[in-house]
Write an enzyme that holds these catalytic residues in place. Sequence first.
Site, mmCIF file in Angstrom:
data_model
loop_
_atom_site.group_PDB
_atom_site.id
_atom_site.type_symbol
_atom_site.label_atom_id
_atom_site.label_comp_id
_atom_site.label_asym_id
_atom_site.label_seq_id
_atom_site.Cartn_x
_atom_site.Cartn_y
_atom_site.Cartn_z
ATOM 1 N N ARG A 16 -17.065 -64.945 3.885
ATOM 2 C CA ARG A 16 -16.266 -65.299 2.511
ATOM 3 C C ARG A 16 -15.119 -65.998 2.700
ATOM 4 O O ARG A 16 -15.192 -66.869 1.804
ATOM 5 C CB ARG A 16 -15.982 -63.764 2.260
ATOM 6 N N GLU B 29 -7.752 -79.849 -20.223
ATOM 7 C CA GLU B 29 -8.279 -81.072 -20.076
ATOM 8 C C GLU B 29 -9.771 -81.135 -20.118
ATOM 9 O O GLU B 29 -10.302 -81.956 -19.167
ATOM 10 C CB GLU B 29 -7.695 -81.761 -18.605
ATOM 11 N N GLN C 25 -2.486 -82.716 -28.682
ATOM 12 C CA GLN C 25 -4.164 -83.039 -28.862
ATOM 13 C C GLN C 25 -4.852 -81.678 -29.581
ATOM 14 O O GLN C 25 -5.303 -81.644 -30.708
ATOM 15 C CB GLN C 25 -4.831 -83.356 -27.831
#
Length: 664
Positions: free
Chosen positions: A333, A424, A137
């Site tokens: 974290r 995507e 694509q």
Amino acid sequence: MEEVDHLAHERNKAQFDVEAMKIVWAGSRHAFEVSDRMSRLVASDPAFRKDNRATLSRKELFKNTLRKAAYAWKRIVELHLSEEEASKLRFFVDEPAYTDLHWGMFVPAIKGQGTDEQHQKWLTLAYKMQIIGCYAQTELGHGSNVQGLETTATFDPKSDEFIIHSPTLTSSKWWPGGLGKVSTHAVIYARLIIDGRDHGVHGFIVQLRSLDDHLPLPGITIGDIGMKFGNGAYNTMDNGVLQFNHVRIPRNQMLMRVSQVTREGKYVQSDVPRQLVYGTMVYVRQTIVSDASSALSRAVCVAVRYSAVRRQFGSQDGGPETQVIDYKTQQSRLFPLLASAYAFRFVGEWLKWLYMDVTKRLQANEFSTLPEAHACTAGLKSLTTTATADGIEECRKLCGGHGYLCSSGLPELFAVYVPACTYEGDNTVLLLQVARFLMKTVSQLGSGKQLVGTTAYMQRAEHLMQCTSDVRSAEDWLKPSFILEAFEARALRLAVTCAKNISKAPNPEEGFSQLSPDLAEAAVAHCQLIVVSKFIDKIQGDIDGMGLKEQLQALCGIYALSLLHKHLGEFLSTGCITPKQAALANEKLRSLYAKVRPNAVALVDAFNYTDHFLGSILGRYDGNVYPKLYEEAWKDPLNDSVVPDGYHEYVRPLLKQQLRTAKL
């Protein structure tokens, strides 16, 4: 060298049933058993060795990947593995390969957009790997803007064929995985031209290479686009470039489930609604969300185990130094990333259910939930991949200098994963698609239309626009109703503010463009609400096993309250909570870190990853890090000789010159 479990003491602290948590993580006992069996099958087979990837040249790396893919298929056939088992086996081989695109894009595209006759012909071949396909694509000049693709498919009524052509350099197909060197076929997206009229972008099945000698067919120029970021990493994949020079294909190779071209050249919309095209997109994006939890959990597993092994500072009277994981800065974290891994796994499970639900509805010609499914998968793809890419890099930093070594597994994991932020759907573009959906939903408020699914909270707009949190103590922040209301109020108020500001613009499109950064933030807030709500739903469901609910509640609290802390400005500026309540949230967050700390190693053990799959010396199950790091260093090809190649040509003359200069 004797194997010693340096993390045994940490595992003895566990306050929950680790084996039961493994099943929760996998989704079901069946899924756990399949996953466990396939991971051990791969780990025990030397043919799947991967610890030398970073030292291989591109050609060696790629050939090695071809070997592994072929061997994996051989084992799948020999063992008569089911589709689920085969998919898991390929997952644990843990090497980006052309098979990812064949099974993950080519087959679903034909399934979703092909007719029954096309299924019979092409899927029969694809399922047996008698043809290898990819999904072409993206072009050199266009990616996210699919409607801007330039490749053309012009119908020739005389021959009953389409002529596929690349009219410009920028129309070259660029990036499709598997295209560069392996794929024999592709689903090509091109502009359908009939009698000079452009009918927009459609899919076509095109053979690229001969099935006899693998040479490109006439009119086709094809190759690999070159090295990508990182050692090993995604360089195992043959991302390709493709140009067509008036290549002819039969008319019946247009994917015609949604629209057809007749023998006479008439363009016909079928009874099947065009929205079905989105089914493939929804499927692919929901798998990407599940993959995010897998990638992030790998990085977190490495960082947690190493943080428990590594000691720095704090020794007194000759005693042991402090474990790095005991420092509050490390916990603040690391533990939100641990919580995020679990959160993404649970929202991924829900997305899988959503996809199956939407598929059933589409088959019954019921399309009401499709816009929401499209918005959910687009937004959650963006949210989870961004957080995961950032989280993997944060885990590398949490491992200090050793995290920079390829043998830590983290640099390659990051390099393999980071393209997910772009493929995507670019993550920012996807957030703006979610924002359009939100703006449309906001415009319907007060119309009497019943809102369902992930936007149902907007039904209570009047309350959420005015309420302030009722939190009075730090403990209140663990109550689902208080957490949800704060996230709902924030999401709604950001969306409504954007809608109001757009209405002040000269026209909606200009307003949308000017406010796109704010709209992206509103989309993020909506998506974070979805993840928090699905995590809460999971906890409130049936969970069997000692201490599981308590640990999941702690992780859910960490996920939600760390987001509240990170986006505190939005919660305060929109008036959802007060500064005092923000302080209470931080207080509760710190106590949750302390609650999770004794269970941290056991919580990553629940991912049930083999050392082979983790691919990290720092994340070894036994914690035997330092001897293995030392041992691994000597395996580098640079250490094959004591005196390096090039010494006599370049270093020795330099040194001799310096010596002569020193004597003068």
